[in-house]
Scaffold this motif. Structure first.
Motif, short mmCIF file in Angstrom:
data_model
loop_
_atom_site.label_atom_id
_atom_site.label_comp_id
_atom_site.label_asym_id
_atom_site.label_seq_id
_atom_site.Cartn_x
_atom_site.Cartn_y
_atom_site.Cartn_z
N ARG A 113 -3.36 -0.23 3.52
CA ARG A 113 -3.32 -1.17 2.39
C ARG A 113 -4.65 -1.20 1.63
O ARG A 113 -5.09 -2.25 1.18
N ASN A 122 -7.68 -6.44 -1.81
CA ASN A 122 -6.64 -5.42 -1.83
C ASN A 122 -5.32 -6.13 -2.05
O ASN A 122 -4.98 -7.04 -1.31
N GLY A 160 -1.07 -5.51 -3.44
CA GLY A 160 -0.07 -4.51 -3.76
C GLY A 160 1.24 -4.79 -3.07
O GLY A 160 1.53 -5.94 -2.72
N THR A 203 3.82 2.83 -1.07
CA THR A 203 2.81 1.77 -1.07
C THR A 203 2.08 1.79 -2.40
O THR A 203 1.57 2.84 -2.82
N THR A 206 -1.10 0.06 -4.18
CA THR A 206 -2.28 -0.71 -3.79
C THR A 206 -3.30 -0.76 -4.92
O THR A 206 -3.61 0.26 -5.53
N SER A 255 -7.17 -1.84 -5.07
CA SER A 255 -8.31 -2.25 -4.25
C SER A 255 -9.50 -2.39 -5.16
O SER A 255 -9.80 -1.50 -5.94
#
Lengths: 633, 367
Positions: free
Chosen positions: A97, A495, A497, A520, A522, A524
């Motif tokens: 993640r 982070n 998402g 996924t 994400t 960040s």
């Protein structure tokens, strides 16, 4: 724009076959799935019940045998985790993640096995081929798993089954670059006893050609991955004895030795001269007992780990880091009623670590925890947990977790979790000569996630949004006016998402279809400068699709990782191009009956012969092949 | 079933949309036909990241372009750029961590050749008698394997090597002679050195060694053609029983001028205890040197004392060249782009500054 093209192709490729072929039908290795369901998960440390409020993905044995060359590769095609490895088989670290490598915890039968020195696990320095169960759990978990469980956890479990049975498995594969993966597994049950014995041996010359034609040797010839060979051995032995249905004792032990050369990559692979050895040994004694409404579990663990790093493989001199850990944990579970459940837990851990540059240091940690679970109806569960760690080296923040699961419509569950988690500074960060900083304090994370899970009609779908806020993030910075880098509690990072998982299995007559995929998304960000974090891809997609007819199974693996930056400048020059890799394989069951299953397999990796990198100028292999035999009896 | 299909499609669609909204980064990457009449800045890049880069700034400051080798060749140099040496039409980019020298056209930056054999921990390069000479530390923890590699400039191959004293660093040539500063102290706890080796380029033999103060590093010729040597002095840290760090050995730094007709030290100016200068250049009859946390100082070539007042004060100076009364400095940064500044010594005013590659360390003039 290139990236758009890539993604459009991806959309076409992935949407089309999945939904166009729905009416065809499937199976996965149903065999292994059913087995897992009947077996008690003896291994998880603090709770044997299912994870509440969070997302898990299980990697089945059928998936393991399709990516056996190293653990990084297995997880790359089957989990939501992004990896940064230094070329094929080189040092490999996880970004779960979008968090850092120290925010992912690997657990062996419930025990954290991240390195004491670096706080991470090198995913190419352990073998998971002989694990009976691999579970990828996303999200915070310090309440249960302690330091570092922020991005997520990876669980490697050995399963013992007391029921009368004898299962054996032999697997061997051979492929390009003289790569070979082999393992055997024996699982026995006599009613009173349960035993597992397994061993694995993996090796490769790993001397693949660098297919990036922009780089050549002095005379214009292709370059090869020199100094990249590896071999490793692992052995596991587990035994359980059942005094009664409610009184059982288990012992798990495992040893691993890995010997790797580290290639140097482009532009001059002949400059490579490094070698690394990894040795680890782990033991766990576990006793579980139930009386009345109580059930208790006590664990004794003793784990050793060592690396030896040779800057020059021909020299005898090496740097080392090693650790010995001893732990006792105790948990007592009390079922007040069908609705309420209480749990108390206590964990003591003693760590002794040193390196050739750090004198032995002892760290002690004593943790207490409590959990309350409430399940008033079949469609609602809630859990509140806290854990307080007293650490000899620093003040550790309280870890707390609130999980809720609510069935909202037929087979659709809403899952939510709020938690506070932490990561304590590692030995290297605190004690490394000159640059170590003993004033460091633990990283603190506050995080939440909310997901929907659907499980019916052979479909398993999970969509989870997450938000992680980490304070006092430890990063290495150049100190003052010097070239010395020192770790400081500097950054605040966020982070956020969403993770998606889709699984689909169907069998219709002789036809079968299996699909599993992860996506996924994400973002960040370092809040101090607004820049994206390095090596955290915005998009990460992988999926496996399999079509079977009678004894033949054809499968396809696909991986896409969007551009990643290699530092916080977020400039094109300091980035890695998007990665797209596809593999194609076929299995044929030569023998398939109740007592014997003999499967021959063949696979072409990187069928499109794509140039791809997970670290700057350390190329991954071009098209390569492997064949295997998998015999279960 | 339908819903799932829609959800999955939507998520993939969003992927497309999000990716297409991204701006291409605004990094300066202007490609010229010829990168001449300007300065070249080399940047080391981050340690072990293989992302060293080259920037070009034209003399009139109208063009400033980063990552130009990458832009011209479509490929990275692929290492930590220790230094660049120039000979005729060629530039030789010394990549320390990957034991490689990339040969490129000094004006077009087009790659011509790569030298990957016969180098170990290469540092600096000079030219004499039609050959190239490259200092090499060898294994930085071993003090007996240091050498100067001799490069055939036609074949672009290392043809022989000359064994030299511990820690060979800078290398310059004049009148068919090669001068090497042997600084030592290349690895953790290794010994320091205090020698200048003189190599005859016709025979590739060391013809004399000149003793200077400890840790000689930067070398430059003065207007009379004699060699000016900057010795940094030793500063070695050690750990006591309680694991506290202290300075175990320390020696003084110095600027020394060597009369090349006799190979003897003719002027020796010493620094105070605990002061370790680290950059030096000569220009217009002056010697410029840098002291960390302080600034750049200038003294006359004939001076026998250090200057009391800094010509310019600067922070984090990592590399410096001086030309025509202008200091070209690069400021240290390994987390952000480095900064190049050009300061007029006479007015102390900054004429120009711009962002250059990560870890910029050297400034060269490309007339």
């Amino acid at each position: 724009m290139n990236i758009c093209k890539t993604i459009l192709i991806l959309v076409v490729v992935s949407v089309h076959p999945v939904f166009a072929q729905q009416k065809l039908v499937v199976e996965n290795s149903l065999d292994s799935i059913q087995k897992i369901k009947t077996v008690e998960i003896v291994a998880t440390k603090f709770h044997s019940e299912t994870v509440l409020g969070q997302k898990t993905v299980e990697i089945s044995e059928a998936e393991i045998v399709r990516n056996t060359s190293n653990f990084t590769e297995l997880l790359r095609y089957n989990s939501p985790i992004a990896f940064k490895d230094y070329g094929n088989g080189g040092t490999s670290s996880a970004r779960f993640r979008g968090t850092s490598a120290t925010n992912t915890v690997v657990l062996w039968n419930g025990i954290n096995i991240n390195s004491v020195g670096s706080g991470q696990t090198d995913f190419n320095a352990l073998s998971a081929n002989t694990s009976d169960q691999i579970i990828i759990k996303s999200g915070g978990g310090s309440v249960t798993y302690g330091s570092g469980a922020i991005g997520g956890t990876v669980h490697l479990n050995d399963l013992l089954d007391f029921k009368q049975h004898q299962d054996f498995q032999l697997f061997t594969s051979y492929g390009s670059f003289n790569t070979s993966s082999n393992f055997f597994k024996a699982n026995l049950g006599t009613g009173k006893w349960a035993v597992k014995l397994s061993g694995t041996y993996n090796s490769s010359d790993n001397d693949y050609e660098y297919i990036d034609t922009r780089y050549t040797d002095e005379d214009g010839n292709p370059l090869f991955n020199e100094n990249g060979a590896y071999k490793n051995y692992g052995i596991d032995f587990s035994v359980g004895y059942e005094f009664s249905d409610v009184n059982k004792i288990y012992f798990f032990t495992t040893g691993y030795y890995g010997d790797r050369l580290f290639s140097d990559g482009l532009p001059n692979p002949s400059a490579g001269s490094e070698r690394n050895e990894d040795l680890s040994q782990r033991n766990l004694l576990k006793w579980t007992a139930k009386f009345g409404g109580f059930s208790q579990q006590i664990n004794f663990g003793y784990l050793t780990q060592e690396y030896r790093y040779y800057n020059n493989k021909d020299a005898e001199m090496y740097d080392f880091g090693r650790s010995k850990r001893f732990l006792i944990d105790y948990s007592l579970d009390y079922r007040i009623s069908n609705v309420w459940n209480l749990k108390y837990l206590m964990l003591y851990e003693n760590t002794n670590g040193d390196t050739n540059q750090i004198n032995p240091k002892i760290r002690e940690a004593l943790s207490f925890g409590g959990m309350v679970t409430c399940k008033p109806t079949d469609s609602f569960i809630a859990n509140i947990s806290i854990r307080n760690e007293n650490n000899s080296d620093f003040e550790v923040p309280l870890a707390a977790s609130l999980s809720v699961e609510q069935k909202i419509f037929r087979s659709i569950w809403l899952k939510g979790n709020l938690s506070s988690n932490y990561r304590v500074p590692t030995y290297n960060e605190m004690y490394w000569p000159v640059v170590g900083n003993d004033a460091l304090i633990p990283e603190k994370a506050k995080q939440g996630e909310l997901g929907l899970e659907f499980d019916k009609f052979d479909i398993r779908l999970n969509a989870t949004a997450f938000y992680i806020h980490i304070e006092d993030k430890i990063i290495w910075k150049p100190a003052g006016n010097t070239n010395l880098w020192t770790p400081l509690n500097l950054k605040t990072v966020v982070n956020k998402g969403a993770e998606f998982f889709l699984g689909y299995d169907k069998i219709l007559g002789k036809h079968s279809i299996h699909f599993s995929g992860n996506y996924t998304f994400t973002l960040s960000e370092n809040l101090d400068n607004g820049k994206a974090l390095p090596f955290a891809p915005k998009h990460l997609v992988n999926y496996n699709i399999e079509y079977g007819y009678d004894r033949v199974k054809l499968y396809f693996q696909d991986l896409y990782q969007s551009e990643v930056f290699t530092n916080e400048l977020a400039l094109e020059f300091y980035s890695l191009a998007p990665v797209r890799v596809m593999n194609l394989g076929v299995d044929y069951a030569l023998l398939q009956n109740k007592d014997h299953e003999l499967i021959l397999g063949g696979k072409v990796n990187n069928i499109m012969n794509e140039v791809y990198y997970f670290t700057n100028l350390r190329p991954m292999p071009g098209r390569n092949n492997t064949i295997n035999i998998n015999y279960k009896f | 079933m339908k819903t799932i299909k829609v959800i999955f499609k939507l998520c993939l669609m969003s992927l497309v949309l999000i990716s297409c909204n991204e701006n291409d980064s605004d990094e300066l990457k202007e490609i010229l036909d010829r990168f001449e009449n300007g300065i070249i800045v080399s940047a080391e890049g981050a340690w072990q990241a293989k992302d060293g880069s080259i920037s070009f700034v034209s003399s009139d400051y109208s063009v400033a372009s980063n990552f130009v080798y990458d832009g011209v060749n479509g490929a990275k140099l692929g290492g930590l750029i220790q230094s660049i040496a120039f000979n005729g039409e060629n530039a030789y980019v010394v990549l320390n961590d990957v034991n490689t020298i990339v040969v490129m056209d000094r004006y077009t930056f087009k790659k011509k050749a790569i030298i990957t054999e016969g180098l170990e921990n290469p540092r600096y390069m000079a030219f004499a008698n039609g050959k190239g000479y490259v200092t090499n530390w060898g294994d930085s923890n071993v003090i007996t394997d240091e050498f100067v590699a001799v490069v055939d400039l036609e074949l672009n191959k290392v043809t022989s090597s000359i064994s030299v004293s511990n820690g060979p660093e800078q290398i310059v040539s004049k009148n068919n002679k090669i001068y090497v500063s042997n600084r030592g102290g290349t690895g953790y706890g290794t010994a320091f050195n205090n020698l200048i080796s003189v190599i005859d380029a016709s025979t590739n033999n060391i013809t004399s060694t000149i003793e200077v103060k400890d840790a000689p590093d930067d070398l430059a010729f003065n207007s009379a053609g004699n060699l000016v040597v900057l010795s940094q002095g030793e500063e070695t840290w050690a750990q006591d029983n309680e694991e506290n760090w202290y300075v175990a050995r320390e020696s003084i730094g110095a600027i020394q001028t060597i009369d090349l007709s006799t190979n003897t030290v003719s002027i020796s100016i010493e620094f105070a205890d605990g002061v370790h200068p680290n950059l030096l250049d000569t220009d217009n009859g002056k010697i410029y040197y840098h002291i960390g946390y302080s600034g750049v100082y200038a003294i006359d070539e004939a001076a026998v004392e250090l200057s009391q007042n800094a010509a310019i004060t600067t922070e984090n100076l990592y590399g410096m060249s001086v030309d025509n009364d202008k200091i070209y400095g690069v400021q240290y940064s390994f987390e952000a782009l480095s900064k190049l500044f050009i300061t007029d010594v006479n007015t102390s005013s900054t004429l120009y500054s711009t962002a250059v590659g990560l870890g910029a360390s050297k400034v060269y003039f490309n007339e």
